[in-house]
Design a protein around this motif. Structure first.
Motif, PDB file in Angstrom:
ATOM      1  N   GLN A 217     -26.059 -23.136  14.741  1.00  0.00           N
ATOM      2  CA  GLN A 217     -26.476 -23.327  13.344  1.00  0.00           C
ATOM      3  C   GLN A 217     -25.229 -23.570  12.494  1.00  0.00           C
ATOM      4  OE1 GLN A 217     -29.851 -21.192  11.739  1.00  0.00           O
ATOM      5  NE2 GLN A 217     -30.362 -20.540  13.813  1.00  0.00           N
ATOM      6  N   CYS A 218     -24.639 -22.549  11.917  1.00  0.00           N
ATOM      7  CA  CYS A 218     -23.449 -22.828  11.103  1.00  0.00           C
ATOM      8  C   CYS A 218     -22.265 -23.226  11.975  1.00  0.00           C
ATOM      9  CB  CYS A 218     -23.082 -21.624  10.235  1.00  0.00           C
ATOM     10  SG  CYS A 218     -22.218 -20.316  11.132  1.00  0.00           S
ATOM     11  N   GLY A 219     -22.264 -22.777  13.233  1.00  0.00           N
ATOM     12  CA  GLY A 219     -21.232 -23.180  14.182  1.00  0.00           C
ATOM     13  C   GLY A 219     -19.988 -22.313  14.220  1.00  0.00           C
ATOM     14  N   PHE A 220     -19.884 -21.358  13.313  1.00  0.00           N
ATOM     15  CA  PHE A 220     -18.627 -20.600  13.231  1.00  0.00           C
ATOM     16  C   PHE A 220     -18.325 -19.817  14.506  1.00  0.00           C
ATOM     17  CE2 PHE A 220     -15.715 -17.294  11.833  1.00  0.00           C
ATOM     18  CZ  PHE A 220     -14.805 -18.045  11.109  1.00  0.00           C
ATOM     19  N   CYS A 221     -19.355 -19.255  15.102  1.00  0.00           N
ATOM     20  CA  CYS A 221     -19.145 -18.440  16.306  1.00  0.00           C
ATOM     21  C   CYS A 221     -19.056 -19.287  17.575  1.00  0.00           C
ATOM     22  CB  CYS A 221     -20.308 -17.460  16.475  1.00  0.00           C
ATOM     23  SG  CYS A 221     -21.855 -18.290  16.969  1.00  0.00           S
ATOM     24  N   ILE A 222     -19.421 -20.566  17.475  1.00  0.00           N
ATOM     25  CA  ILE A 222     -19.682 -21.362  18.677  1.00  0.00           C
ATOM     26  C   ILE A 222     -18.453 -21.591  19.581  1.00  0.00           C
ATOM     27  CG2 ILE A 222     -20.506 -23.628  19.505  1.00  0.00           C
ATOM     28  CD1 ILE A 222     -22.729 -21.695  18.610  1.00  0.00           C
TER      29      ILE A 222
ATOM     30  N   CYS B 261     -23.079 -13.491  16.598  1.00  0.00           N
ATOM     31  CA  CYS B 261     -23.594 -14.661  15.897  1.00  0.00           C
ATOM     32  C   CYS B 261     -24.544 -14.152  14.828  1.00  0.00           C
ATOM     33  CB  CYS B 261     -24.334 -15.575  16.872  1.00  0.00           C
ATOM     34  SG  CYS B 261     -25.096 -16.978  16.042  1.00  0.00           S
ATOM     35  N   ARG B 262     -24.319 -14.582  13.606  1.00  0.00           N
ATOM     36  CA  ARG B 262     -25.171 -14.047  12.542  1.00  0.00           C
ATOM     37  C   ARG B 262     -26.341 -14.974  12.236  1.00  0.00           C
ATOM     38  NH1 ARG B 262     -20.885 -15.472   7.703  1.00  0.00           N
ATOM     39  NH2 ARG B 262     -20.952 -17.665   8.197  1.00  0.00           N
ATOM     40  N   CYS B 263     -26.398 -16.160  12.886  1.00  0.00           N
ATOM     41  CA  CYS B 263     -27.517 -17.024  12.523  1.00  0.00           C
ATOM     42  C   CYS B 263     -28.390 -17.580  13.633  1.00  0.00           C
ATOM     43  CB  CYS B 263     -27.078 -18.155  11.601  1.00  0.00           C
ATOM     44  SG  CYS B 263     -25.471 -18.850  11.801  1.00  0.00           S
ATOM     45  N   THR B 264     -27.925 -17.715  14.850  1.00  0.00           N
ATOM     46  CA  THR B 264     -28.752 -18.432  15.826  1.00  0.00           C
ATOM     47  C   THR B 264     -29.662 -17.512  16.637  1.00  0.00           C
ATOM     48  OG1 THR B 264     -27.133 -20.178  15.984  1.00  0.00           O
ATOM     49  CG2 THR B 264     -28.676 -20.019  17.801  1.00  0.00           C
TER      50      THR B 264
HETATM   51  S1  FES Z   1     -24.168 -20.240  14.642  1.00  0.00           S
HETATM   52 FE1  FES Z   1     -23.615 -19.285  12.756  1.00  0.00          FE
HETATM   53  S2  FES Z   1     -22.577 -17.479  13.376  1.00  0.00           S
HETATM   54 FE2  FES Z   1     -23.351 -18.290  15.189  1.00  0.00          FE
END
Ligand code: FES
Ligand code: FES
Length: 160
Positions: free
Chosen positions: A98-103, A134-137
């Motif tokens: 999703q946001c990609g930060f953790c990816i 991961c806070r979003c996926t």
């Molecule tokens: S995709 Fe957003 S923190 Fe994992």
């Protein structure tokens, strides 16, 4: 300053580092490998994960001089000849982003897991990715991506 020699993404590097410099800062600020992210900066979130001599490490918790003689893989080192690594492809294909930060960290932990264990159970996947938040996926997509990556790697091995 300390001189260190190490390998990053297959390339020999020789750099002078301050004894207080973190590996994360060396990678991001000096080597411009900004795919490695800083989240918590305290070893809790896994956003800064890289693979060092086959093991995942939180690069915010490793001093740059500790990289002496080591072999490091960052997210930039996975793609080969314009082809994504099977793990990257699997994350894309199942929409585990999703946001990609953790990816970047998540993908490297998945790769390290599959490098050690070609056929992990659900429990082993959970354990293998437990250091990456991961806070979003949501975990189920990450787990699915790991299963698909396993299949892609099996396919790739047949052709190589
Ligand atoms: S995709 Fe957003 S923190 Fe994992
Ligand atoms: S930034 Fe290193 S573990 Fe969170």
């Amino acid at each position: 300053m300390i001189n260190i020699n190490f390998k990053v993404n297959g390339e020999d590097r020789s750099v002078e580092v301050d004894e207080n410099l973190r590996l994360l800062d060396l990678l991001r600020d000096e080597l411009k490998l900004t795919g490695t992210k800083e989240g918590c900066g305290e070893g809790e979130c896994g956003a800064c994960t890289v693979i060092m001599d086959g093991e995942t490490v939180n690069s915010c918790m490793v001093m740059a001089f500790q990289a002496e003689g080591s072999e490091i893989v960052t997210i930039e080192g996975l793609e080969k000849d314009g082809q994504l690594d099977p793990v990257q492809q699997a994350y894309l294909d199942v929409g585990a982003v999703q946001c990609g930060f953790c990816i970047p960290g998540m993908v490297l932990s998945t790769k390290a897991l599959l490098d050690k264990n070609e056929d992990p159970t659900e429990e082993e996947i959970k354990e293998g990715l437990s250091g990456n938040l991961c806070r979003c996926t949501g975990y189920s997509k990450m787990s699915k991506a790991t299963q698909i990556a396993k299949e892609y790697r099996e396919e790739e091995a047949k052709w190589n």
